[in-house]
Scaffold this motif. Structure first.
Motif, PDB file in Angstrom:
ATOM      1  N   LEU A  24       1.765  -6.447  -5.477  1.00 46.55           N
ATOM      2  CA  LEU A  24       0.850  -6.723  -6.576  1.00 46.55           C
ATOM      3  C   LEU A  24      -0.542  -6.179  -6.271  1.00 46.55           C
ATOM      4  O   LEU A  24      -1.217  -5.650  -7.138  1.00 46.55           O
ATOM      5  CB  LEU A  24       0.777  -8.228  -6.836  1.00 46.55           C
ATOM      6  CG  LEU A  24       2.029  -8.843  -7.484  1.00 46.55           C
ATOM      7  CD1 LEU A  24       1.908 -10.358  -7.501  1.00 46.55           C
ATOM      8  CD2 LEU A  24       2.224  -8.317  -8.902  1.00 46.55           C
ATOM      9  N   GLY A  25      -0.942  -6.308  -5.004  1.00 44.96           N
ATOM     10  CA  GLY A  25      -2.269  -5.810  -4.627  1.00 44.96           C
ATOM     11  C   GLY A  25      -2.379  -4.315  -4.820  1.00 44.96           C
ATOM     12  O   GLY A  25      -3.373  -3.805  -5.319  1.00 44.96           O
ATOM     13  N   GLU A  89      -4.305  -2.362   5.822  1.00 48.38           N
ATOM     14  CA  GLU A  89      -3.945  -1.236   4.958  1.00 48.38           C
ATOM     15  C   GLU A  89      -4.213  -1.564   3.491  1.00 48.38           C
ATOM     16  O   GLU A  89      -4.770  -0.756   2.743  1.00 48.38           O
ATOM     17  CB  GLU A  89      -2.469  -0.865   5.155  1.00 48.38           C
ATOM     18  CG  GLU A  89      -2.144  -0.376   6.546  1.00 48.38           C
ATOM     19  CD  GLU A  89      -1.937  -1.482   7.561  1.00 48.38           C
ATOM     20  OE1 GLU A  89      -1.832  -1.173   8.755  1.00 48.38           O
ATOM     21  OE2 GLU A  89      -1.882  -2.677   7.160  1.00 48.38           O
ATOM     22  N   GLN A  90      -3.816  -2.741   3.076  1.00 45.81           N
ATOM     23  CA  GLN A  90      -4.049  -3.133   1.689  1.00 45.81           C
ATOM     24  C   GLN A  90      -5.543  -3.272   1.415  1.00 45.81           C
ATOM     25  O   GLN A  90      -6.026  -2.895   0.341  1.00 45.81           O
ATOM     26  CB  GLN A  90      -3.348  -4.457   1.360  1.00 45.81           C
ATOM     27  CG  GLN A  90      -3.497  -4.852  -0.104  1.00 45.81           C
ATOM     28  CD  GLN A  90      -2.819  -6.157  -0.430  1.00 45.81           C
ATOM     29  OE1 GLN A  90      -1.976  -6.626   0.312  1.00 45.81           O
ATOM     30  NE2 GLN A  90      -3.193  -6.759  -1.541  1.00 45.81           N
ATOM     31  N   ALA A  91      -6.277  -3.802   2.388  1.00 46.52           N
ATOM     32  CA  ALA A  91      -7.721  -3.969   2.220  1.00 46.52           C
ATOM     33  C   ALA A  91      -8.402  -2.623   2.004  1.00 46.52           C
ATOM     34  O   ALA A  91      -9.305  -2.488   1.165  1.00 46.52           O
ATOM     35  CB  ALA A  91      -8.315  -4.684   3.430  1.00 46.52           C
ATOM     36  N   VAL A  92      -7.987  -1.612   2.757  1.00 48.99           N
ATOM     37  CA  VAL A  92      -8.558  -0.275   2.586  1.00 48.99           C
ATOM     38  C   VAL A  92      -8.133   0.317   1.250  1.00 48.99           C
ATOM     39  O   VAL A  92      -8.944   0.896   0.520  1.00 48.99           O
ATOM     40  CB  VAL A  92      -8.137   0.641   3.758  1.00 48.99           C
ATOM     41  CG1 VAL A  92      -8.467   2.099   3.456  1.00 48.99           C
ATOM     42  CG2 VAL A  92      -8.836   0.213   5.046  1.00 48.99           C
ATOM     43  N   ASN A  93      -6.876   0.173   0.904  1.00 50.26           N
ATOM     44  CA  ASN A  93      -6.382   0.716  -0.360  1.00 50.26           C
ATOM     45  C   ASN A  93      -7.117   0.110  -1.553  1.00 50.26           C
ATOM     46  O   ASN A  93      -7.401   0.797  -2.532  1.00 50.26           O
ATOM     47  CB  ASN A  93      -4.882   0.445  -0.493  1.00 50.26           C
ATOM     48  CG  ASN A  93      -4.281   1.078  -1.736  1.00 50.26           C
ATOM     49  OD1 ASN A  93      -4.242   2.293  -1.866  1.00 50.26           O
ATOM     50  ND2 ASN A  93      -3.828   0.253  -2.667  1.00 50.26           N
ATOM     51  N   ASN A  94      -7.455  -1.167  -1.466  1.00 42.88           N
ATOM     52  CA  ASN A  94      -8.083  -1.868  -2.586  1.00 42.88           C
ATOM     53  C   ASN A  94      -9.603  -1.846  -2.540  1.00 42.88           C
ATOM     54  O   ASN A  94     -10.256  -2.444  -3.390  1.00 42.88           O
ATOM     55  CB  ASN A  94      -7.599  -3.318  -2.634  1.00 42.88           C
ATOM     56  CG  ASN A  94      -6.124  -3.422  -2.950  1.00 42.88           C
ATOM     57  OD1 ASN A  94      -5.501  -2.451  -3.347  1.00 42.88           O
ATOM     58  ND2 ASN A  94      -5.551  -4.596  -2.762  1.00 42.88           N
TER      59      ASN A  94
END
Length: 358
Positions: A24-25, A89-94
């Motif tokens: 979802l993120g 990884e998600q933090a960077v992507n978002n």
């Protein structure tokens, strides 16, 4: 220290499990990445770097760069932050973090689920994963003895594939039971809830040698696992690269300088890490031993080749990463954002760039 194993294997587990929150993120926030730079009162550009887990020697170059003023000299004010629950990884992507420590394996996994991230500098140039039983467990003499035993795992398809290949290469069937790690892999093994688990030679391996419990360990390349699983390095988003390449170059150049200093001055770098990450309660002797293991094992590259210019520190090992990616694809370890198995491996050459090292 006892939880530091979570940094490698749980982070990979988060990526490979493809949790609903991660999916979802990526889908909901992947296009909302805000890369607009802000400045502090000193006119420095604010940058956020996210840890992959607790501070350790994999992160040491960033701490050195901050301590030595390498970031401020190129106009950056770098804030080193704890890893987000869903992963760096998600933090960077978002857009929650500008940069983070990760590895090409994780970048590949997230890419299959729609993330737009890239590795811009690779610190570690060869695998450091070790798969171990307690030395006191005399039934296990080689990986084939993992057959029928219990694996202390964080649940990733990747780890299952690696263990299965190692057992089979050693002449076993590749069958094993699994139990989820509790507080730490050390504790799970010591409590006899499991017979073997995964560690890092440069961290938990050092911990076991210095403080116990003693381990009996085996490495992936010796037992049929191809390529480099531990392509640890710095990642950022595709959007940051395209919208602010100057920022990326400044961060990469200063970070590279920090790691190069640590490689050449391991004891001093160890003291800096201990000082700059006080909440981690790291012991100087332990961190120095970890750095000695990295230097002696040439985990960050051959110093002679770095010195004569035949190897550029930080170069991404896309060939080694691709060999490992292909292996994981053959083992059906990749799934898309709907948890459907993907048989085609991600392409490492599309997920890494060396352009900012020059």
């Amino acid at each position: 220290m006892k939880n530091s194993i979570f940094g490698k294997f749980a982070n990979k587990a988060i990526a490979l499990l493809g949790s609903a929150a991660m999916i979802l993120g990526v889908s909901a926030c992947g296009q909302s990445n805000d890369t607009s730079a802000s400045t502090d009162s000193d006119g420095l550009t604010k940058v956020t770097f996210m840890l992959s887990w607790a501070p350790d020697t994999n992160h040491i170059g960033v701490y050195v760069a901050k301590n030595k003023g390498y970031f401020t000299s190129v106009g950056l004010d770098v804030d080193i932050v704890a890893v987000a629950q869903a992963g760096a990884e998600q933090a960077v992507n978002n857009g929650v973090a500008d940069f983070a420590l990760s590895n090409l394996t994780n970048v590949g996994v997230y890419a299959t689920k729609g993330a737009k991230i890239k590795q811009v500098m690779q610190v570690q140039q060869k695998p450091s994963a070790i798969w171990c039983s307690l030395a006191s467990n005399t039934e296990i003499k080689s990986p084939k003895d993992f057959d029928g035993k219990t694996f202390a795992t964080f649940g990733s398809n990747e780890s299952d594939a690696v263990i299965r290949r190692m057992i089979q290469t050693d002449g076993g069937k590749g069958t094993f039971d699994k139990v989820t790690v509790g507080t730490s892999t050390f504790q799970t093994l010591s409590s006899e809830k499991a017979d073997f688990g995964g560690f890092y030679a440069t961290w938990e391996g050092v911990q076991a040698d210095m403080y116990g419990p003693k381990l009996n360990c085996f490495t992936e390349p010796d037992y049929g696992v191809p390529g480099n699983a531990d392509t640890i390095g710095v990642i950022t988003s595709d959007k940051t690269i395209s919208s602010n390449p100057g920022l990326v170059k400044k961060f990469v150049q200063a970070t590279k300088k920090g790691y190069e200093y640590a490689y050449a001055n391991p004891d001093d770098a160890a003291e800096i890490l201990v000082k700059e990450a006080p909440d981690a309660n790291l012991k100087p002797a332990f961190v120095k031993r970890s750095m000695k293991t990295i230097v002696d094992g040439q985990y960050w590259g051959d110093p002679a080749k770095i010195k004569d210019g035949s190897f550029v520190f930080g170069t991404n090992d896309v060939q080694g990463a691709q060999e490992y990616f292909d292996f994981l694809a053959q083992e059906d370890a990749y799934t898309d954002s709907h948890d459907k198995v993907i048989h085609k491996a991600p392409q490492a050459k599309d997920l890494a760039t060396d352009e900012f090292l020059k």
